[in-house]
Design a protein around this motif. Structure first.
Motif, short mmCIF file in Angstrom:
data_model
loop_
_atom_site.label_atom_id
_atom_site.label_comp_id
_atom_site.label_asym_id
_atom_site.label_seq_id
_atom_site.Cartn_x
_atom_site.Cartn_y
_atom_site.Cartn_z
N GLY A 1 0.84 -1.19 0.00
CA GLY A 1 0.00 0.00 0.00
C GLY A 1 0.87 1.23 0.00
N ALA A 2 0.29 2.36 0.27
CA ALA A 2 1.03 3.62 0.22
C ALA A 2 2.17 3.64 1.23
CB ALA A 2 0.07 4.78 0.48
N SER A 3 1.93 3.14 2.43
CA SER A 3 2.99 3.21 3.45
C SER A 3 3.04 2.00 4.34
CB SER A 3 2.77 4.46 4.33
OG SER A 3 1.50 4.40 4.95
N THR A 4 2.08 1.09 4.21
CA THR A 4 2.02 -0.07 5.09
C THR A 4 3.08 -1.10 4.70
OG1 THR A 4 -0.35 0.24 5.29
CG2 THR A 4 0.54 -1.87 6.02
N GLN A 5 3.79 -1.58 5.71
CA GLN A 5 4.80 -2.60 5.48
C GLN A 5 4.31 -3.94 6.02
OE1 GLN A 5 8.51 -1.27 7.18
NE2 GLN A 5 9.15 -0.39 5.24
N THR A 6 4.46 -4.99 5.23
CA THR A 6 4.13 -6.34 5.67
C THR A 6 5.31 -7.24 5.36
OG1 THR A 6 3.13 -6.93 3.55
CG2 THR A 6 1.66 -6.01 5.25
N LEU A 7 5.23 -8.46 5.90
CA LEU A 7 6.26 -9.46 5.65
C LEU A 7 5.79 -10.41 4.56
CD1 LEU A 7 7.18 -10.14 9.37
CD2 LEU A 7 8.72 -9.15 7.67
N ASP A 8 6.67 -10.72 3.65
CA ASP A 8 6.38 -11.64 2.57
C ASP A 8 6.59 -13.06 3.09
OD1 ASP A 8 6.61 -13.37 0.34
OD2 ASP A 8 7.06 -11.68 -0.96
N GLU A 9 5.51 -13.85 3.22
CA GLU A 9 5.64 -15.18 3.83
C GLU A 9 6.49 -16.12 2.99
OE1 GLU A 9 2.62 -15.99 0.86
OE2 GLU A 9 2.87 -14.33 2.26
N GLN A 10 6.48 -15.94 1.67
CA GLN A 10 7.30 -16.81 0.83
C GLN A 10 8.79 -16.53 1.04
OE1 GLN A 10 5.84 -16.45 -3.20
NE2 GLN A 10 4.24 -17.97 -2.84
N LYS A 11 9.13 -15.24 1.19
CA LYS A 11 10.53 -14.91 1.46
C LYS A 11 10.94 -15.35 2.85
CE LYS A 11 10.86 -10.86 -1.61
NZ LYS A 11 11.12 -9.40 -1.66
N ILE A 12 10.04 -15.15 3.83
CA ILE A 12 10.35 -15.54 5.21
C ILE A 12 10.62 -17.03 5.30
CG2 ILE A 12 9.32 -15.83 7.52
CD1 ILE A 12 10.29 -13.03 7.09
N THR A 13 9.76 -17.83 4.69
CA THR A 13 9.91 -19.28 4.80
C THR A 13 11.04 -19.83 3.92
OG1 THR A 13 8.19 -19.56 3.10
CG2 THR A 13 7.50 -19.65 5.41
N SER A 14 11.67 -18.97 3.14
CA SER A 14 12.79 -19.40 2.29
C SER A 14 14.15 -19.00 2.88
CB SER A 14 12.65 -18.81 0.88
OG SER A 14 11.46 -19.24 0.27
N ILE A 15 14.17 -18.28 4.00
CA ILE A 15 15.44 -17.88 4.61
C ILE A 15 16.13 -19.12 5.17
CG2 ILE A 15 16.47 -16.56 6.50
CD1 ILE A 15 14.16 -14.57 6.21
N PRO A 16 17.33 -19.46 4.70
CA PRO A 16 17.99 -20.70 5.13
C PRO A 16 18.14 -20.83 6.65
CG PRO A 16 19.11 -19.79 3.23
CD PRO A 16 18.11 -18.76 3.65
N LEU A 17 18.55 -19.76 7.32
CA LEU A 17 18.74 -19.86 8.77
C LEU A 17 17.42 -20.12 9.48
CD1 LEU A 17 20.45 -19.71 11.29
CD2 LEU A 17 20.28 -17.20 11.21
N LEU A 18 16.36 -19.42 9.09
CA LEU A 18 15.06 -19.66 9.71
C LEU A 18 14.55 -21.07 9.40
CD1 LEU A 18 12.82 -16.46 9.43
CD2 LEU A 18 13.50 -17.69 11.49
N GLN A 19 14.77 -21.54 8.19
CA GLN A 19 14.36 -22.90 7.85
C GLN A 19 15.08 -23.91 8.74
OE1 GLN A 19 13.50 -23.97 3.55
NE2 GLN A 19 14.88 -22.24 3.25
N SER A 20 16.36 -23.69 8.96
CA SER A 20 17.14 -24.60 9.80
C SER A 20 16.65 -24.58 11.23
CB SER A 20 18.62 -24.21 9.74
OG SER A 20 19.39 -25.06 10.57
N ILE A 21 16.38 -23.39 11.76
CA ILE A 21 15.89 -23.26 13.14
C ILE A 21 14.54 -23.95 13.27
CG2 ILE A 21 15.04 -21.61 14.85
CD1 ILE A 21 17.22 -19.67 13.82
N TYR A 22 13.69 -23.77 12.29
CA TYR A 22 12.36 -24.40 12.32
C TYR A 22 12.48 -25.92 12.29
CZ TYR A 22 7.53 -25.44 10.94
OH TYR A 22 6.24 -25.93 10.86
#
Length: 538
Positions: free
Chosen positions: A351-372
């Motif tokens: 949107g104009a100024s709202t920031q959200t997290l991209d779930e596809q990018k989040i779930t593709s982060i190697p370190l986060l995947q490893s921790i999960y």
């Protein structure tokens, strides 16, 4: 439990008279002091000790037979044998699922009978020799339910739609808590349990299920804590509290479904709009369950247990796993900082100024995947149960159709040979266990190092979601939900560890361990609370 012992002791004399010792053509037997009694008693009252005994026995044999009361079953481990249990042409989870829907969810007999009449399975093709191998797919209740879950939970668009709603609801919850408490101390598990589960329920079913039922979430968590003993199917006088807790939630779900079904304009929803989120039923999965129930003549009251059981599936694993991930990050400030750096790169403008997290990018982060993956490996302790459809050979032993097999995740997930590395034994959390470092050159010729996710275990060594056609259909959303929650918290808050607390609120001299009450059932929550200090990041 004393009453249960009184109930089963009269069977001992008869059962002992037919008790037979292991023979050369049978796997080793898990011993018991009182034949037909000791193992089942320990299984029901001290599950963690029982699984430890099974684990020890499986170190010397890939298969062990065990007498659980009148039922003889077989515990299996090993990459050659566990994957075999997931073959839908040879094994089925149907008898165990029927036990769960009947006792844990409280399906009514008329609806349980619909599952019992359909032996065609969940796969696209009916089982060979099925009584329904000539019946249209629309009349196969197992297949139709399986298709609904796959269509509404597995695909990237369905996951994205629910994740977007979940993120909105969770951030609203977080904003409310911050407005009330500000920068203060709080109990981590309590916060995640209350707010993550509420946001997930609103995202999946819409907020009306909570708003029309005062005390809904409190009633659910009481039921959740008593749900595993319900699976044993004990008579009501032995498990009155659990049955009452289940029926309370079931009645609440029925009340909500009755209102939602009356208000929703089914005829106005176009086919290409069925991925949307709307406030009455919530997600496409919720509407899909309603359609499935209608197509198989479930009554309004009969739909209550359907949604009751899904509430368990929705929250009983994700909440503990998210809590364990956050606890590990908070214990290790350097790891928390590394995760924070990675998640900030996954923020997008919506949107104009709202920031959200991209779930596809989040779930593709190697370190986060490893921790999960590491958190699932250590804290998911379930007993995969399958029944053979045909005569089978497992680990060199022959078994007739109808034989029951169990594959305990704890045995495979804690195997030192598979998962241990120098300095990081399999029994301990290590965030980087499932990563490997890659060295590449960029377009300028400069050497760069980066992590890649790599789950090194062989087939049959890692199965927190089960396997085969019975594999958890919600695994993609569950992963996204957990990691989105973690990313929101670490990107918005500076969180510092204060102390461990016992369940009664008094200081603990040790950190959290798995709550053994949940052994064999779902992801184990921590048996200690983590008290933290948090404040919003600038």
């Amino acid at each position: 439990m004393i009453a249960l012992l009184i109930l089963v002791i009269p069977l001992v004399v008869f059962l002992a008279s037919v008790h037979r010792q292991s023979t050369p053509n049978q796997p080793p037997r898990l011993g018991e002091t009182i034949p037909f009694i000791s193992n089942v008693w320990q299984f029901m009252t001290a599950k963690n000790r029982f699984i430890m005994r099974v684990s020890m026995a499986l170190r010397t044999s890939p298969i062990v037979q065990c007498q659980l009361g009148p039922l003889k079953s077989y515990f299996v481990t090993g990459s050659e044998h566990v994957p075999m249990l997931f073959k839908s042409t040879m094994f089925t989870s149907d008898p165990w699922v029927i036990h769960i829907i009947k006792h844990t969810a409280g399906y009514f007999p008329v609806d349980v009978a619909k599952f019992l009449r359909d032996d065609s399975g969940s796969s696209r093709q009916p089982r060979v020799r099925s009584t329904k191998d000539t019946i249209p797919a629309s009349e196969r209740i197992w297949y139709a339910l399986h298709q609904n879950y796959n269509a509404t939970l597995s695909g990237p668009q369905s996951v994205k739609t629910v994740c977007t709603s979940y993120q909105t609801f969770f951030e609203q919850q977080l904003t409310t808590v911050l407005a009330a408490k500000g920068n203060s101390e709080l109990l981590l598990f309590d916060f995640i349990k209350k707010n993550m589960s509420r946001a997930a329920v609103c995202a999946m079913f819409g907020p009306d299920i909570i708003d029309t039922n005062p005390g809904f979430m409190e009633a659910f968590w009481k039921y959740e804590g008593l749900s595993e003993p319900l699976t044993f199917g004990l008579p009501s006088w032995l498990n009155r509290e659990g049955i009452e807790a289940r029926n309370t939630v079931r009645d609440m779900c029925t009340r909500w479904y009755k209102c939602a079904n009356y208000e929703f304009a089914w005829e106005r929803l176009e086919a290409d709009q069925d991925t949307i989120w709307e406030p009455i039923f919530g997600s496409s999965l919720s509407r899909g369950l309603a359609r499935w129930g209608k197509s198989f003549d479930f009554s309004t009251e009969g739909m209550g247990p359907v949604y009751t059981l899904f509430l368990i599936a929705l929250n009983s694993n994700t909440v503990p796993i998210c809590t364990w991930v956050m606890m590990e990050l908070i214990k290790d400030p350097d790891l928390l900082q590394a995760v924070r750096r990675e998640t900030t790169r996954s923020t997008v403008l919506s949107g104009a100024s709202t920031q959200t997290l991209d779930e596809q990018k989040i779930t593709s982060i190697p370190l986060l995947q490893s921790i999960y993956a590491e958190t699932l490996r250590l804290h998911v302790g379930i007993l995969i149960t399958r029944t053979s459809l045909v005569p089978v050979t497992v680990a060199g032993y022959s078994f007739p159709a109808g034989t029951v097999f169990h594959a305990p995740t704890q045995v495979a997930h804690l195997d030192e040979i598979t998962w241990g590395v120098p300095g990081h034994p399999a029994s301990e959390f290590w965030a980087y266990r499932h990563t490997q470092e890659r060295i590449t050159k960029n377009e300028k010729g400069e050497v760069e190092k980066h992590l890649e996710f790599s789950l090194k275990g062989p087939p049959g060594a890692f199965f927190p979601y089960g396997g085969g056609t019975a594999m958890c259909a919600g695994r993609n959303f569950a992963k996204a939900e957990v990691l989105l929650t973690v990313a929101i918290l670490v990107s918005k808050l500076d969180i510092k560890f204060l102390e461990w607390l016992k369940p009664d609120g008094s200081p603990s001299d040790r950190p959290a361990w798995d709550d053994t009450w949940y052994t064999n059932a779902v992801a184990a929550p921590p048996d200690r609370e983590m008290k933290v200090q948090w404040e919003t990041l600038a």
